[in-house]
Design a protein around this motif. Structure first.
Motif, short mmCIF file in Angstrom:
data_model
loop_
_atom_site.label_atom_id
_atom_site.label_comp_id
_atom_site.label_asym_id
_atom_site.label_seq_id
_atom_site.Cartn_x
_atom_site.Cartn_y
_atom_site.Cartn_z
N ALA A 146 -35.92 21.47 -15.14
CA ALA A 146 -37.08 20.93 -16.46
C ALA A 146 -36.41 20.03 -17.79
O ALA A 146 -35.10 20.90 -18.14
CB ALA A 146 -37.17 22.76 -16.65
N GLY A 147 -37.41 19.56 -18.21
CA GLY A 147 -37.27 18.81 -18.86
C GLY A 147 -37.28 19.26 -20.12
O GLY A 147 -37.84 20.45 -20.03
N ALA A 148 -37.58 18.36 -21.48
CA ALA A 148 -38.23 18.04 -22.49
C ALA A 148 -39.26 19.06 -22.69
O ALA A 148 -39.94 19.30 -23.35
CB ALA A 148 -37.43 17.41 -23.69
N GLY A 149 -40.45 18.42 -21.51
CA GLY A 149 -41.86 18.40 -21.67
C GLY A 149 -42.40 17.87 -22.81
O GLY A 149 -43.58 17.93 -22.73
N ILE A 150 -41.86 16.77 -22.21
CA ILE A 150 -42.60 15.16 -22.69
C ILE A 150 -42.88 14.85 -21.95
O ILE A 150 -44.11 14.24 -22.54
CB ILE A 150 -41.59 14.82 -24.48
N GLY A 151 -42.75 13.72 -21.27
CA GLY A 151 -43.44 13.52 -19.85
C GLY A 151 -45.06 13.37 -19.48
O GLY A 151 -45.53 12.65 -19.46
N LEU A 152 -44.78 14.11 -18.97
CA LEU A 152 -45.84 14.86 -17.86
C LEU A 152 -47.22 14.65 -19.69
O LEU A 152 -48.46 14.16 -19.29
CB LEU A 152 -46.41 15.92 -17.84
N SER A 153 -47.03 14.79 -21.03
CA SER A 153 -47.82 14.91 -21.95
C SER A 153 -48.27 13.53 -22.23
O SER A 153 -49.59 13.50 -22.73
CB SER A 153 -47.10 15.80 -23.53
N LEU A 154 -46.89 12.93 -21.82
CA LEU A 154 -47.52 11.69 -22.44
C LEU A 154 -48.62 11.10 -21.78
O LEU A 154 -49.29 10.14 -21.71
CB LEU A 154 -46.20 10.67 -22.42
N VAL A 155 -47.98 11.02 -20.03
CA VAL A 155 -49.00 10.89 -19.43
C VAL A 155 -50.27 11.08 -19.61
O VAL A 155 -51.17 10.20 -19.43
CB VAL A 155 -48.60 11.41 -18.04
N ALA A 156 -50.33 12.21 -19.77
CA ALA A 156 -51.98 12.71 -20.57
C ALA A 156 -52.33 12.00 -21.36
O ALA A 156 -53.49 10.92 -21.02
CB ALA A 156 -52.15 13.92 -20.04
N ARG A 157 -51.80 11.18 -22.25
CA ARG A 157 -52.48 10.60 -23.33
C ARG A 157 -52.42 9.13 -23.88
O ARG A 157 -53.20 8.77 -23.40
CB ARG A 157 -51.02 11.26 -24.46
N PHE A 158 -51.60 8.60 -22.87
CA PHE A 158 -51.25 7.31 -22.17
C PHE A 158 -52.92 7.39 -21.37
O PHE A 158 -53.91 6.03 -21.89
CB PHE A 158 -50.42 6.82 -21.73
N ALA A 159 -52.73 7.64 -20.31
CA ALA A 159 -54.51 8.06 -19.83
C ALA A 159 -56.14 7.68 -20.29
O ALA A 159 -56.54 7.29 -20.19
CB ALA A 159 -54.82 9.01 -18.44
N GLU A 160 -55.58 8.90 -21.82
CA GLU A 160 -56.26 9.27 -22.16
C GLU A 160 -56.89 7.97 -23.10
O GLU A 160 -58.18 7.35 -23.61
CB GLU A 160 -56.13 10.92 -23.43
N LEU A 161 -56.07 7.55 -23.72
CA LEU A 161 -55.69 5.87 -25.01
C LEU A 161 -56.31 4.72 -23.47
O LEU A 161 -57.60 4.29 -23.88
CB LEU A 161 -54.70 5.12 -24.41
N HIS A 162 -56.93 4.61 -22.06
CA HIS A 162 -57.46 4.16 -21.96
C HIS A 162 -58.55 4.96 -20.71
O HIS A 162 -60.20 3.83 -20.30
CB HIS A 162 -56.19 4.22 -19.59
N GLY A 163 -59.11 5.57 -21.94
CA GLY A 163 -60.50 6.44 -21.37
C GLY A 163 -60.62 7.48 -20.00
O GLY A 163 -61.69 7.55 -19.57
N GLY A 164 -59.32 7.60 -19.59
CA GLY A 164 -59.46 7.70 -18.58
C GLY A 164 -58.47 9.88 -19.12
O GLY A 164 -58.81 10.68 -19.49
N GLY A 165 -57.95 10.29 -17.60
CA GLY A 165 -57.48 11.53 -17.79
C GLY A 165 -56.18 11.94 -16.68
O GLY A 165 -56.28 10.52 -15.61
N PRO A 217 -53.37 24.92 -15.92
CA PRO A 217 -54.40 23.72 -16.99
C PRO A 217 -53.72 24.13 -18.58
O PRO A 217 -53.77 22.85 -19.32
CB PRO A 217 -55.16 25.45 -17.69
N VAL A 218 -52.08 23.63 -18.34
CA VAL A 218 -51.42 23.41 -20.20
C VAL A 218 -49.99 22.39 -19.35
O VAL A 218 -49.65 22.71 -19.90
CB VAL A 218 -51.15 24.39 -20.61
N VAL A 219 -49.53 22.07 -18.37
CA VAL A 219 -48.64 21.23 -17.64
C VAL A 219 -49.06 19.78 -18.08
O VAL A 219 -47.88 19.51 -18.07
CB VAL A 219 -48.53 21.15 -16.08
N PHE A 220 -50.02 19.21 -19.29
CA PHE A 220 -49.55 18.12 -20.04
C PHE A 220 -49.98 18.66 -20.87
O PHE A 220 -49.89 17.24 -21.59
CB PHE A 220 -51.32 17.46 -18.90
N GLU A 221 -49.67 19.64 -21.43
CA GLU A 221 -49.26 19.47 -23.12
C GLU A 221 -48.42 19.56 -22.89
O GLU A 221 -46.82 19.53 -22.48
CB GLU A 221 -49.58 21.21 -23.62
N PRO A 222 -47.88 19.37 -24.38
CA PRO A 222 -46.44 18.78 -25.39
C PRO A 222 -45.40 20.15 -24.77
O PRO A 222 -45.82 20.72 -25.75
CB PRO A 222 -46.62 18.40 -27.06
N PHE A 223 -44.55 19.77 -24.91
CA PHE A 223 -43.35 21.04 -24.62
C PHE A 223 -44.09 21.71 -23.79
O PHE A 223 -43.19 23.42 -23.72
CB PHE A 223 -42.70 21.65 -25.44
#
Length: 416
Positions: A334-353, A320-326
């Protein structure tokens, strides 16, 4: 009064308000008419006891109970109605019992009692208002304190995460630069120098990506990013990203696409694919296959991207939280925890998820839904139209099915 005003679910700080606070907790979750019904029942009991005992006992103080009950739990207006009703019933009971000598005296007595009850209603409603304001102020302070704690925790997490991703590339740059400075003493060959320069370039790209991710995250938070849609073949875009993804190393990668062309923001979608591929490479052992699936979506209209791997998967408590920042999956990779949050946010900008699920067997499947109008024709990975009647590449170029194309990308070990 203590340092903190008790809420509806907490004990009072003084004995005088304890009973009213208890009634408040009881009536808070019930309809308002229950308060009036309880006040009417209490008034009836007091009047009945007054009639039965006669003039021997003074019940004046008990007639205040229903008025206080209604005022505290239903407000000033309800308290005025309750006070008027109580005065009429109390005066009627005493007049019927012969305790009041006549109408003039009864009327005057009723006015005095009404004035007394109205003072009580005013005092109780004022106290209740003060308590409510203090509760709201305390709640605001608690929320502000929680917000500050969250910001402080986010700052600490950001520093830890970013420093974790900065250390590796910076160490590689410094080590390679120091080695190149001593190249004559070390008698480095041309191939070794080229390898060190390649390592510096790769590390610099990692640092550049990290800065881009942080800037994009900031722009998203401030609402400064809007998708600029253009016809995009997500399958070909994914192939181009995979071909340039040095992080994948020698892993076998398969891209399966039905050739759907959708109006999408190519730059944002490219970042989505890059971050998903980078995440798969980070959490899978070398040689583990990675598969990208691109298929048309009908409801909503658009395209569905799936990236699956055969790594350890995502624990249920992190899904439930893997797409949250950091938020990081843990482990040394493990990386900085930014990449997956950007995936979700960019998808939301298109109206998706975006969401993640377990892959049958081992591994994880990351899904990204990108709604957009499906357009005719074909486009290149960069999104430029190539013509309406363009034929699809033949089997010699790696395509196997008429409606679904599959690219098998054999990747050798990186030069560094």
């Amino acid at each position: 009064m203590g340092n903190r005003t008790p809420g509806p679910g907490e004990g009072g700080g003084s004995s005088s308000s304890h009973l009213l606070l208890r009634t408040e907790r009881f009536f808070a979750a019930r309809p308002r008419w229950v308060v009036f019904a309880a006040g009417a029942v209490l008034l009836a009991l007091v009047a009945a006891a007054d009639v039965l005992t006669g003039p021997d006992l003074v019940f004046a103080i008990f007639y205040l109970l229903p008025v206080a009950l209604v005022t505290w739990n239903a407000g000033r207006g309800a308290g005025v109605v309750g006070a008027a009703s109580t005065v009429l019933i109390w005066t009627g009971v005493q007049t019927a019992a012969g305790e009041l000598p006549g109408p003039p005296v009864a009327a005057w007595d009723a006015l005095v009692r009404a004035a007394m009850f109205l003072v009580v209603v005013s005092l109780l409603s004022t106290v209740r208002g003060m308590l409510e304001r203090e509760r709201r102020a305390a709640s605001t302070e608690r929320r502000a304190a929680e917000g500050l704690r969250e910001l402080n925790a986010l700052k600490d997490t950001l520093l830890r995460a970013v420093s974790h991703d900065l250390k590796g590339p910076i160490a590689a740059v410094l080590g390679s630069a120091q080695t190149l400075r001593r190249r004559r003493a070390l008698r480095l060959t041309a191939e070794e120098e080229a390898s060190l320069l390649e390592a510096i370039e790769v590390s610099a790209r990692k640092l550049d990506r990290l800065v881009d991710d942080l800037l994009d995250l900031d722009r998203l938070e401030r609402g400064l990013l809007e998708p600029e849609r253009a016809p995009t073949d997500l399958g070909r875009l994914a192939e181009a990203v995979v071909a340039e993804a040095a992080e994948l190393g020698p892993r076998p990668v398969e891209v399966v696409s039905d050739g759907t062309v959708v109006l999408l923001d190519r730059r944002l979608v490219e970042r989505i694919v890059e971050n998903l591929v980078r995440n798969a490479a980070r959490h899978t052992p070398p040689g583990a296959p990675v598969r990208l699936l691109v298929h048309r979506s009908e409801d909503p209209e658009g395209v569905l991207l799936t990236v699956e791997d055969e790594g350890p998967g995502v624990p249920d408590h992190l899904k439930p939280v893997v797409f949250e920042p950091f938020r990081r999956g843990g482990g040394s990779s493990a990386g900085a925890g930014i990449g997956l949050s950007l995936v979700a946010r960019f998808a939301e900008l298109h109206g998706g998820g975006a969401w993640v699920e377990d892959r049958p067997g081992d591994g994880a499947r990351f899904h990204v839904l990108l709604p957009g109008r499906i357009v005719a024709g074909d486009v290149s990975a960069g999104g430029a139209p190539e013509g309406e009647g363009l034929e699809r590449p033949r089997a010699a170029a790696g395509w196997e099915m008429s409606n679904t194309r599959t690219s098998q990308l054999d990747r050798g070990a990186p030069p560094w």
